[in-house]
Write a protein that holds these residues in place. Structure first.
Motif, PDB file in Angstrom:
ATOM      1  N   SER A   1     -21.813  -9.131-106.824  1.00  0.00           N
ATOM      2  CA  SER A   1     -23.017  -8.342-106.575  1.00  0.00           C
ATOM      3  C   SER A   1     -23.839  -8.872-105.412  1.00  0.00           C
ATOM      4  CB  SER A   1     -23.886  -8.290-107.841  1.00  0.00           C
ATOM      5  OG  SER A   1     -24.259  -9.588-108.240  1.00  0.00           O
ATOM      6  N   THR A   2     -23.799 -10.194-105.180  1.00  0.00           N
ATOM      7  CA  THR A   2     -24.606 -10.776-104.093  1.00  0.00           C
ATOM      8  C   THR A   2     -23.848 -10.958-102.791  1.00  0.00           C
ATOM      9  OG1 THR A   2     -24.070 -13.061-104.724  1.00  0.00           O
ATOM     10  CG2 THR A   2     -25.996 -12.043-105.769  1.00  0.00           C
ATOM     11  N   SER A   3     -22.510 -10.996-102.843  1.00  0.00           N
ATOM     12  CA  SER A   3     -21.680 -11.275-101.664  1.00  0.00           C
ATOM     13  C   SER A   3     -22.069 -12.591-101.006  1.00  0.00           C
ATOM     14  CB  SER A   3     -21.776 -10.141-100.629  1.00  0.00           C
ATOM     15  OG  SER A   3     -21.309  -8.944-101.175  1.00  0.00           O
ATOM     16  N   SER A   4     -22.521 -13.558-101.799  1.00  0.00           N
ATOM     17  CA  SER A   4     -22.993 -14.818-101.241  1.00  0.00           C
ATOM     18  C   SER A   4     -22.557 -15.983-102.105  1.00  0.00           C
ATOM     19  CB  SER A   4     -24.528 -14.806-101.113  1.00  0.00           C
ATOM     20  OG  SER A   4     -25.007 -16.094-100.772  1.00  0.00           O
ATOM     21  N   SER A   5     -21.755 -16.882-101.534  1.00  0.00           N
ATOM     22  CA  SER A   5     -21.363 -18.096-102.242  1.00  0.00           C
ATOM     23  C   SER A   5     -22.577 -18.981-102.500  1.00  0.00           C
ATOM     24  CB  SER A   5     -20.321 -18.871-101.430  1.00  0.00           C
ATOM     25  OG  SER A   5     -19.158 -18.112-101.223  1.00  0.00           O
ATOM     26  N   ASN A   6     -23.480 -19.063-101.531  1.00  0.00           N
ATOM     27  CA  ASN A   6     -24.655 -19.915-101.681  1.00  0.00           C
ATOM     28  C   ASN A   6     -25.585 -19.395-102.771  1.00  0.00           C
ATOM     29  OD1 ASN A   6     -23.806 -21.627 -99.649  1.00  0.00           O
ATOM     30  ND2 ASN A   6     -24.863 -20.486 -98.048  1.00  0.00           N
ATOM     31  N   ALA A   7     -25.779 -18.073-102.826  1.00  0.00           N
ATOM     32  CA  ALA A   7     -26.661 -17.500-103.839  1.00  0.00           C
ATOM     33  C   ALA A   7     -26.072 -17.650-105.242  1.00  0.00           C
ATOM     34  CB  ALA A   7     -26.918 -16.025-103.542  1.00  0.00           C
ATOM     35  N   THR A   8     -24.757 -17.733-105.336  1.00  0.00           N
ATOM     36  CA  THR A   8     -24.093 -17.856-106.634  1.00  0.00           C
ATOM     37  C   THR A   8     -24.011 -19.305-107.095  1.00  0.00           C
ATOM     38  OG1 THR A   8     -22.736 -15.949-105.961  1.00  0.00           O
ATOM     39  CG2 THR A   8     -22.029 -17.113-107.915  1.00  0.00           C
ATOM     40  N   LEU A   9     -24.265 -20.261-106.193  1.00  0.00           N
ATOM     41  CA  LEU A   9     -24.061 -21.680-106.506  1.00  0.00           C
ATOM     42  C   LEU A   9     -24.821 -22.163-107.748  1.00  0.00           C
ATOM     43  CD1 LEU A   9     -22.758 -24.369-105.773  1.00  0.00           C
ATOM     44  CD2 LEU A   9     -24.624 -24.757-104.145  1.00  0.00           C
TER      45      LEU A   9
ATOM     46  N   THR B   1     -20.690 -27.700-104.482  1.00  0.00           N
ATOM     47  CA  THR B   1     -21.588 -27.636-103.327  1.00  0.00           C
ATOM     48  C   THR B   1     -20.800 -27.633-102.020  1.00  0.00           C
ATOM     49  OG1 THR B   1     -23.309 -28.792-104.567  1.00  0.00           O
ATOM     50  CG2 THR B   1     -23.539 -28.732-102.181  1.00  0.00           C
ATOM     51  N   VAL B   2     -19.836 -28.532-101.906  1.00  0.00           N
ATOM     52  CA  VAL B   2     -19.000 -28.558-100.707  1.00  0.00           C
ATOM     53  C   VAL B   2     -18.134 -27.303-100.637  1.00  0.00           C
ATOM     54  CG1 VAL B   2     -17.124 -29.769 -99.546  1.00  0.00           C
ATOM     55  CG2 VAL B   2     -18.997 -31.055-100.548  1.00  0.00           C
ATOM     56  N   GLY B   3     -17.637 -26.859-101.799  1.00  0.00           N
ATOM     57  CA  GLY B   3     -16.785 -25.673-101.827  1.00  0.00           C
ATOM     58  C   GLY B   3     -17.487 -24.429-101.343  1.00  0.00           C
ATOM     59  N   ALA B   4     -18.806 -24.325-101.592  1.00  0.00           N
ATOM     60  CA  ALA B   4     -19.560 -23.166-101.127  1.00  0.00           C
ATOM     61  C   ALA B   4     -19.528 -23.051 -99.611  1.00  0.00           C
ATOM     62  CB  ALA B   4     -21.002 -23.245-101.619  1.00  0.00           C
ATOM     63  N   THR B   5     -19.239 -24.166 -98.932  1.00  0.00           N
ATOM     64  CA  THR B   5     -19.143 -24.169 -97.478  1.00  0.00           C
ATOM     65  C   THR B   5     -17.711 -24.210 -96.980  1.00  0.00           C
ATOM     66  OG1 THR B   5     -21.256 -25.314 -97.296  1.00  0.00           O
ATOM     67  CG2 THR B   5     -19.805 -25.431 -95.394  1.00  0.00           C
TER      68      THR B   5
ATOM     69  N   ALA C   1     -18.849 -19.714 -93.661  1.00  0.00           N
ATOM     70  CA  ALA C   1     -19.570 -19.781 -94.929  1.00  0.00           C
ATOM     71  C   ALA C   1     -21.071 -19.686 -94.708  1.00  0.00           C
ATOM     72  CB  ALA C   1     -19.244 -21.081 -95.656  1.00  0.00           C
ATOM     73  N   GLY C   2     -21.721 -18.797 -95.443  1.00  0.00           N
ATOM     74  CA  GLY C   2     -23.165 -18.682 -95.400  1.00  0.00           C
ATOM     75  C   GLY C   2     -23.718 -17.951 -94.200  1.00  0.00           C
ATOM     76  N   VAL C   3     -22.861 -17.463 -93.310  1.00  0.00           N
ATOM     77  CA  VAL C   3     -23.318 -16.774 -92.102  1.00  0.00           C
ATOM     78  C   VAL C   3     -23.274 -15.276 -92.328  1.00  0.00           C
ATOM     79  CG1 VAL C   3     -22.922 -16.427 -89.647  1.00  0.00           C
ATOM     80  CG2 VAL C   3     -22.392 -18.626 -90.693  1.00  0.00           C
ATOM     81  N   PRO C   4     -24.392 -14.565 -92.181  1.00  0.00           N
ATOM     82  CA  PRO C   4     -24.346 -13.115 -92.336  1.00  0.00           C
ATOM     83  C   PRO C   4     -23.360 -12.487 -91.360  1.00  0.00           C
ATOM     84  CG  PRO C   4     -26.610 -13.903 -92.267  1.00  0.00           C
ATOM     85  CD  PRO C   4     -25.726 -15.066 -91.882  1.00  0.00           C
ATOM     86  N   SER C   5     -22.434 -11.680 -91.890  1.00  0.00           N
ATOM     87  CA  SER C   5     -21.393 -11.048 -91.076  1.00  0.00           C
ATOM     88  C   SER C   5     -20.629 -12.082 -90.256  1.00  0.00           C
ATOM     89  CB  SER C   5     -21.997  -9.986 -90.149  1.00  0.00           C
ATOM     90  OG  SER C   5     -22.716  -9.035 -90.899  1.00  0.00           O
ATOM     91  N   GLY C   6     -20.512 -13.290 -90.798  1.00  0.00           N
ATOM     92  CA  GLY C   6     -19.952 -14.392 -90.019  1.00  0.00           C
ATOM     93  C   GLY C   6     -18.482 -14.250 -89.701  1.00  0.00           C
ATOM     94  N   SER C   7     -17.722 -13.504 -90.502  1.00  0.00           N
ATOM     95  CA  SER C   7     -16.298 -13.355 -90.217  1.00  0.00           C
ATOM     96  C   SER C   7     -16.058 -12.584 -88.921  1.00  0.00           C
ATOM     97  CB  SER C   7     -15.598 -12.621 -91.371  1.00  0.00           C
ATOM     98  OG  SER C   7     -15.586 -13.394 -92.534  1.00  0.00           O
ATOM     99  N   ILE C   8     -16.976 -11.676 -88.592  1.00  0.00           N
ATOM    100  CA  ILE C   8     -16.753 -10.798 -87.443  1.00  0.00           C
ATOM    101  C   ILE C   8     -16.652 -11.575 -86.132  1.00  0.00           C
ATOM    102  CG2 ILE C   8     -17.609  -8.800 -86.181  1.00  0.00           C
ATOM    103  CD1 ILE C   8     -16.562  -8.289 -89.063  1.00  0.00           C
TER     104      ILE C   8
END
Length: 450
Positions: free
Chosen positions: A294-302, A325-329, A374-381
């Motif tokens: 629902s959040t599309s965020s590893s950091n928000a789910t941590l 914590t390291v895995g979220a990144t 990791a943690g970057v909005p639209s970072g894969s693009i």
């Protein structure tokens, strides 16, 4: 990955609207004028193509500082492996192996299904003529200037991966991403081995640079709805509806890869390495999976992942605090798989057949790129655009996937977070801790820890 909070309509909704407008206008133009009409060519060359090029060049502009800062911080964030000892080494080894498997699954499916080649032959020929000609030309030029036949294969590998001048890697157009990534990894490793004021100052500076690149990407992505409309207008006006039909195959390929990794690789990992029932494992982390989706965020789910992993699975707090914590990144299996499939899909659309060596480079890019996104909005693009540019494939093709990126982002984030917890259970079990196999409480069955 998550979008910055914004008022009004969400960015992904605006991108979908831009996609719809671009497709509708392009199909109408194709039906009315045909793909080769001079008037249509003028509109593309003088109006829509420059807007699309502006968006792509802005993203390319930010790639080099983003990669440098995020990779150095990602590697340095693992900490001093000598001090962390077994937990750090086991986490690092697990992450590399599982991420490599995820990319291998994605590339295998992309090669078997070949979603980018599921277009009529006439359309495929036009795509290859427009998007593949530049790739072939640049590859031939590189072969002439590089003279690989004059050097031993191992020497070619060394020169391909290791930069003699990292500044020159940054200055290229496009930047030499292989050299830049290698330098960033070495710098990150050195930062873990030489702690002190100087290293802290460097990392603080890179954190500042990283924060600025994130903000710049936020600003650039505000142009995405208009840019996507223009880029898709360019493509659909020339190629019609046939081009969009392959998008369904692309989405199915990505989702199939994510499902195989989630319920195949992760199930095998928790069963054989963590010695937990996969059914029990997935049942006990369903709250984390729903939050990630629902959040599309590893950091928000941590925070939820830390609590659920300890209370529902019995992973000790000191292992959770490091591994999750390291895995979220750094442990982004879903992102790595997604980037691998996407690059092959767009290469197939362009009519570019990537050799085995080039696909191995895609694995390398995807593994390191998954750390940096990791943690970057639209970072894969930006990372995918950089890979395409390195392989001499037109970055313009990225517009085709932007409209479905939100759905795939939700799915791959769920895989990312689940992978972090599988790593934590593996490390805990390997350290001799007994994980919870007792019946769940009423609160746990309701999806809450406790």
């Amino acid at each position: 990955m998550t979008e910055a909070p914004a008022r009004g309509m969400p960015l992904h909704t605006r991108i979908l609207i831009g996609l719809s407008v671009g497709v509708a206008a392009g199909l109408a133009a194709n039906a009315l004028f045909g793909g080769n009409d001079p008037r249509l060519s003028w509109v593309v060359a003088n109006l829509t193509a420059p807007v699309g090029a502006l968006f792509l060049r802005l993203l390319m502009m930010i790639v080099a500082p983003l990669v440098l800062a995020s990779l150095v911080l990602g590697v340095a964030g693992v900490g001093d492996l000598r001090r962390l000892g077994r937990i750090g080494l086991k986490s690092f080894a697990y992450t590399i192996v599982i991420s490599a498997i995820s990319v291998a699954i994605g590339l295998t499916l992309a090669n078997v299904v070949q979603p980018g080649k599921r277009v009529p032959e006439s359309t495929a020929a036009l795509l290859a003529e427009r998007f593949g000609a530049d790739a072939s030309k640049r590859v031939q030029e590189a072969a002439k200037t590089g003279k690989p036949g004059d050097e031993a294969p191992l020497m070619v590998v060394v020169k391909t991966l290791v930069p003699a001048n990292p500044v020159a890697a940054l200055a290229g157009d496009p930047p030499n991403m292989l050299h830049l990534m290698f330098f960033a990894v070495i710098l990150g490793i050195a930062a873990t081995l030489v702690p002190g004021p100087a290293t802290d100052a460097l990392l603080r500076g890179l954190e500042g640079l990283y924060g600025l690149t994130v903000r710049i990407i936020d600003l650039i992505m505000k142009l995405a709805p208009v840019a996507v409309a223009c880029l898709l207008f360019n493509s659909t006006a020339q190629f019609g509806l046939d081009l969009l039909g392959t998008l369904v195959w692309y989405v199915v390929t990505v989702l199939a890869g994510l499902a195989i990794h989630m319920f195949g690789v992760y199930s095998a990992s928790v069963a054989f390495l963590s010695r937990l029932s996969p059914r029990v494992f997935f049942q006990r982390i369903k709250l984390v999976m729903v939050t990630a989706f629902s959040t599309s965020s590893s950091n928000a789910t941590l925070p939820t992942a830390l609590r659920v992993s300890e209370e529902n699975l019995g992973v000790p707090a000191h292992i959770n605090s490091f591994v999750l914590t390291v895995g979220a990144t750094a442990n982004q299996n879903g992102t790595a798989l997604y980037e691998g499939v996407t690059v092959l899909f767009l290469a197939q659309l362009a009519g570019v057949d990537l050799s085995l060596g080039q696909q191995i480079l895609v694995v390398y890019f995807a593994l390191l790129g998954s750390i940096g996104t990791a943690g970057v909005p639209s970072g894969s693009i930006p990372f995918i655009i950089a890979i395409l540019a390195t392989l001499h494939i037109s970055p313009e093709l990225i517009a085709i996937i932007l409209g479905v990126d939100r759905l795939l982002d939700m799915c791959r984030t769920t895989l990312n977070v689940t992978g972090d917890i599988t790593a934590a259970t593996y490390v805990a079990r390997s350290e001799g801790y007994e994980l919870l196999n007792t019946p769940m409480t009423a609160a746990q069955k309701a999806g809450e820890p406790g």
